[in-house]
Design a protein around this motif. Structure first.
Motif, PDB file in Angstrom:
ATOM      1  N   ASP A 385       0.812  -1.220   0.000  1.00 32.56           N
ATOM      2  CA  ASP A 385       0.000   0.000   0.000  1.00 32.56           C
ATOM      3  C   ASP A 385       0.846   1.272   0.000  1.00 32.56           C
ATOM      4  N   ARG A 386       2.152   1.139  -0.120  1.00 30.83           N
ATOM      5  CA  ARG A 386       3.021   2.313  -0.215  1.00 30.83           C
ATOM      6  C   ARG A 386       3.595   2.497  -1.616  1.00 30.83           C
ATOM      7  N   GLY A 387       3.071   1.740  -2.561  1.00 32.30           N
ATOM      8  CA  GLY A 387       3.430   1.956  -3.955  1.00 32.30           C
ATOM      9  C   GLY A 387       4.584   1.137  -4.474  1.00 32.30           C
ATOM     10  N   SER A 388       5.008   0.112  -3.744  1.00 36.94           N
ATOM     11  CA  SER A 388       6.157  -0.689  -4.170  1.00 36.94           C
ATOM     12  C   SER A 388       5.719  -2.066  -4.664  1.00 36.94           C
ATOM     13  N   VAL A 389       6.469  -2.587  -5.641  1.00 40.56           N
ATOM     14  CA  VAL A 389       6.314  -3.965  -6.108  1.00 40.56           C
ATOM     15  C   VAL A 389       7.655  -4.666  -5.922  1.00 40.56           C
ATOM     16  N   PHE A 390       7.648  -5.777  -5.179  1.00 48.43           N
ATOM     17  CA  PHE A 390       8.854  -6.557  -4.923  1.00 48.43           C
ATOM     18  C   PHE A 390       8.788  -7.851  -5.726  1.00 48.43           C
ATOM     19  N   SER A 391       9.934  -8.282  -6.229  1.00 55.46           N
ATOM     20  CA  SER A 391      10.017  -9.597  -6.855  1.00 55.46           C
ATOM     21  C   SER A 391      10.821 -10.516  -5.952  1.00 55.46           C
ATOM     22  N   PHE A 392      10.402 -11.792  -5.929  1.00 55.96           N
ATOM     23  CA  PHE A 392      11.065 -12.800  -5.105  1.00 55.96           C
ATOM     24  C   PHE A 392      11.386 -14.010  -5.969  1.00 55.96           C
ATOM     25  N   LEU A 393      12.545 -14.605  -5.730  1.00 59.32           N
ATOM     26  CA  LEU A 393      12.876 -15.892  -6.318  1.00 59.32           C
ATOM     27  C   LEU A 393      12.313 -16.970  -5.409  1.00 59.32           C
ATOM     28  N   LYS A 400      11.399 -21.661  -0.148  1.00 60.87           N
ATOM     29  CA  LYS A 400      12.084 -20.490   0.390  1.00 60.87           C
ATOM     30  C   LYS A 400      11.961 -19.306  -0.564  1.00 60.87           C
ATOM     31  N   LEU A 401      11.777 -18.112   0.003  1.00 61.18           N
ATOM     32  CA  LEU A 401      11.703 -16.869  -0.772  1.00 61.18           C
ATOM     33  C   LEU A 401      13.014 -16.105  -0.639  1.00 61.18           C
ATOM     34  N   THR A 402      13.491 -15.599  -1.771  1.00 68.35           N
ATOM     35  CA  THR A 402      14.666 -14.733  -1.784  1.00 68.35           C
ATOM     36  C   THR A 402      14.306 -13.431  -2.470  1.00 68.35           C
ATOM     37  N   LYS A 403      14.416 -12.334  -1.751  1.00 66.96           N
ATOM     38  CA  LYS A 403      14.041 -11.039  -2.314  1.00 66.96           C
ATOM     39  C   LYS A 403      15.027 -10.656  -3.417  1.00 66.96           C
ATOM     40  N   ALA A 404      14.477 -10.225  -4.557  1.00 73.76           N
ATOM     41  CA  ALA A 404      15.336  -9.934  -5.708  1.00 73.76           C
ATOM     42  C   ALA A 404      15.345  -8.450  -6.055  1.00 73.76           C
ATOM     43  N   LYS A 405      14.196  -7.899  -6.484  1.00 71.71           N
ATOM     44  CA  LYS A 405      14.136  -6.517  -6.966  1.00 71.71           C
ATOM     45  C   LYS A 405      12.985  -5.767  -6.315  1.00 71.71           C
ATOM     46  N   ARG A 406      13.098  -4.446  -6.346  1.00 67.31           N
ATOM     47  CA  ARG A 406      12.019  -3.585  -5.873  1.00 67.31           C
ATOM     48  C   ARG A 406      11.796  -2.470  -6.877  1.00 67.31           C
ATOM     49  N   LEU A 407      10.532  -2.229  -7.195  1.00 67.02           N
ATOM     50  CA  LEU A 407      10.146  -1.120  -8.062  1.00 67.02           C
ATOM     51  C   LEU A 407       9.149  -0.246  -7.321  1.00 67.02           C
ATOM     52  N   VAL A 408       9.427   1.047  -7.271  1.00 66.33           N
ATOM     53  CA  VAL A 408       8.462   1.989  -6.699  1.00 66.33           C
ATOM     54  C   VAL A 408       7.589   2.491  -7.841  1.00 66.33           C
ATOM     55  N   VAL A 409       6.366   1.999  -7.894  1.00 66.60           N
ATOM     56  CA  VAL A 409       5.439   2.415  -8.944  1.00 66.60           C
ATOM     57  C   VAL A 409       5.115   3.892  -8.784  1.00 66.60           C
ATOM     58  N   HIS A 410       4.685   4.259  -7.597  1.00 67.96           N
ATOM     59  CA  HIS A 410       4.462   5.665  -7.249  1.00 67.96           C
ATOM     60  C   HIS A 410       4.372   5.743  -5.741  1.00 67.96           C
ATOM     61  N   GLU A 411       5.226   6.546  -5.140  1.00 70.31           N
ATOM     62  CA  GLU A 411       5.300   6.618  -3.686  1.00 70.31           C
ATOM     63  C   GLU A 411       3.934   6.964  -3.088  1.00 70.31           C
ATOM     64  N   GLY A 412       3.465   6.108  -2.163  1.00 76.88           N
ATOM     65  CA  GLY A 412       2.216   6.371  -1.467  1.00 76.88           C
ATOM     66  C   GLY A 412       0.963   5.934  -2.204  1.00 76.88           C
TER      67      GLY A 412
END
Length: 546
Positions: A385-393, A400-412
């Protein structure tokens, strides 16, 4: 008369040709030649992975995935398939693939297309309709499921080398980079004639299904097929057709219940209402075999339901005792379900044990509102709900989840919906992600690598500033120019957009709701579309018949 060396598992070839209306011995001779060519490559039948756990298979155990057959003797396999629905369509697809490969050389294209049409009819007569409620995309709790193979998909994926990916899952992602897959996608049809309506000359069944109509004509709807109002006065945040099913529908409500509906035979009815959650149901998902549903609720629990009788199989509390806001099944192993909660955490849950998977948790920057896997289940995206999309392997062996990338679509700006697709259409051949965020836009991203990195491709104007609106890719691959996506909107309309049209991308708009449209869902053949809104109404729309 029995055809020597024929792979047809059902008696004399002469009588079959007669039943299909063959008019000359020359045609019979040509078909005979093609059949014999195809038989040369048919030396075995590939069994479904894990089939031995489901009670045995023509292929035996996982360690022996091939079983030798004498050329010309398909009766043994066919006899077994007639009593094993889960293998029937896979067998048809395998034989179709072999015959295609061997029938290409040395025969005029027109004759080959005619032969493939006749063979499709033969297979349909012998094994029944090729589109069944069920799917072979994955194996859920050791249940092997029949594959979704309408004729257009069969033509598409049998000629598509990507269709032979890991464990036989259609549209599977290669183990290399997404960039490599996009290049492969483009290369498959790079030699198509410019400006052709159907980009491949082999897609005869697809052309017949499409009817040479435009996208606007194809997605014209005759009106409302039915309106469900059992949840009026409370929002229905999620509506979903069962997998590979034309007429079974479910929706969840903030009144704490889930409705299972049947659209045929008329009149459409509510089969049963699942009750047990003490607060609103935020999300739910069908298992791939449609035998169970998983639901998440604001009461901080997830529940496992048997769709056949509506009983609650298990109640699982959230590990953080927080409101659960979204859920999704792992595509390959339906024993694992991923949930997102209000304390910013993503958890991988084993629904058989009711426990969290070790190493299967990660924290986001905000409340987790949306989840989506790629087709083979190796990449997971989560939006907050803060505008981010995370990708996980996602580790297929351990969960097991491994955090890979983060994209801020639009802050807030809350990300309320994520849908992944490995190939939108022949005109849009990149792995893609469709995202709703409270920006008054629907966003289409290109997946550029195997860590889930996203690149914005384009956006479409809708009204969304505060409600959890969702969107989807149209389920059937388009054989026309362009491809469609569908989304809800706060303007109380359902919007269709062509992702490849540079200007005037709007294809259609459905009006009928009296509140913001929160979710949309197509059935498997796109003949029906369901939409739900913030007032609790669910409308089922019927596509106009051509």
């Amino acid at each position: 008369m029995r055809l020597r060396g024929s792979p047809t598992p059902w008696g004399g070839f002469l009588s079959i040709c007669s039943a299909l209306g063959s008019s000359s011995w020359q045609q019979v001779a040509i078909l005979l030649e093609l059949e014999r060519d195809g038989e040369k490559g048919d030396t075995g039948f590939r069994a479904a992975p894990g089939a031995s756990r489901a009670g045995g298979s023509p292929g035996g155990s996982r360690g022996r995935t091939r079983r030798k057959r004498r050329p010309g003797n398909g009766r043994g396999v066919a006899a077994g398939l007639s009593s094993r629905r889960e293998f029937r369509t896979q067998y048809i697809r395998r034989r179709s693939q072999l015959l295609r490969e061997n029938a290409k050389a040395g025969h005029p294209p027109a004759l080959r297309r005619q032969y493939l049409r006749l063979r499709g009819q033969l297979l349909g007569q012998r094994y029944g309709p090729l589109s069944e409620p069920g799917s072979a995309r994955a194996y859920s709790n050791s249940i092997v499921r029949s594959s979704r193979t309408t004729l257009d998909r069969m033509e598409d994926f049998e000629d598509d080398p990507r269709a032979l990916g890991a464990r036989g899952h259609r549209r599977s992602i290669s183990r290399g980079s997404y960039q490599l897959q996009a290049q492969m996608n483009r290369a498959v049809y790079e030699d198509r004639p410019p400006g052709s309506v159907v980009p491949t000359s082999a897609a005869e069944a697809s052309r017949a299904m499409a009817g040479d109509t435009s996208l606007s004509e194809n997605y014209a709807f005759a009106g409302m097929y039915h309106v469900f109002d059992q949840h009026v006065d409370e929002a229905v945040p999620r509506v979903r057709f069962a997998n590979d099913d034309r007429h079974r529908l479910a929706c969840c409500s903030l009144d704490g219940s889930i409705s299972l509906c049947q659209l045929v035979p008329a009149p459409p009815t509510v089969l049963r209402v699942l009750r047990g959650h003490t607060r609103g149901v935020s999300d739910f998902a069908w298992s791939l075999s449609n035998d169970i549903l998983v639901s998440t609720s604001l009461d901080a629990t997830m529940r496992i339901w048997a769709s056949e009788d509506g009983r609650c199989i298990r109640e699982i509390p959230d590990p953080d005792s927080a409101e659960l806001l979204c859920c999704t099944f792992q595509p390959v192993n339906n024993n694992l379900t991923v949930v997102g909660n209000a304390k910013h955490n993503v958890h991988v849950m084993n629904i058989s044990t009711g426990k969290k998977v070790k190493g299967g948790s990660s924290k986001l920057t905000g409340r987790v509102l949306a989840l989506s896997f790629d087709a083979p289940g190796r990449l997971l995206w989560a939006g907050d709900d803060r505008g981010s999309v995370f990708s996980f392997l996602f580790d297929m062996a351990t969960g097991k989840l491994t955090k890979a990338k983060r994209l801020v679509v639009h802050e807030g700006s809350p990300v309320t919906s994520i849908s992944a697709r490995s190939w939108v259409s022949r005109e849009a051949r990149d792995p893609s992600l469709l995202i709703n965020a409270c920006l008054n836009k629907l966003l289409l991203y290109r997946v550029v690598d195997n860590e889930g990195t996203l690149q914005l491709k384009r956006s479409f104007p809708i009204e969304q500033s505060s409600h959890p609106v969702r969107s989807i890719f149209c389920p059937l691959m388009s054989f026309r120019q362009g491809a469609c996506v569908v989304t809800g909107s706060e303007d109380m309309c359902v919007h269709f957009f062509d992702v490849e049209r540079a200007a005037k991308a709007a294809v259609n708009k459905l009006q009928g709701h009296s509140a913001p449209v929160l979710d949309v869902s197509f059935n498997c053949d796109e003949s029906l579309l369901a939409s739900s809104d913030a007032s609790g109404m669910v409308i089922v729309w019927r596509r106009e018949q051509k």
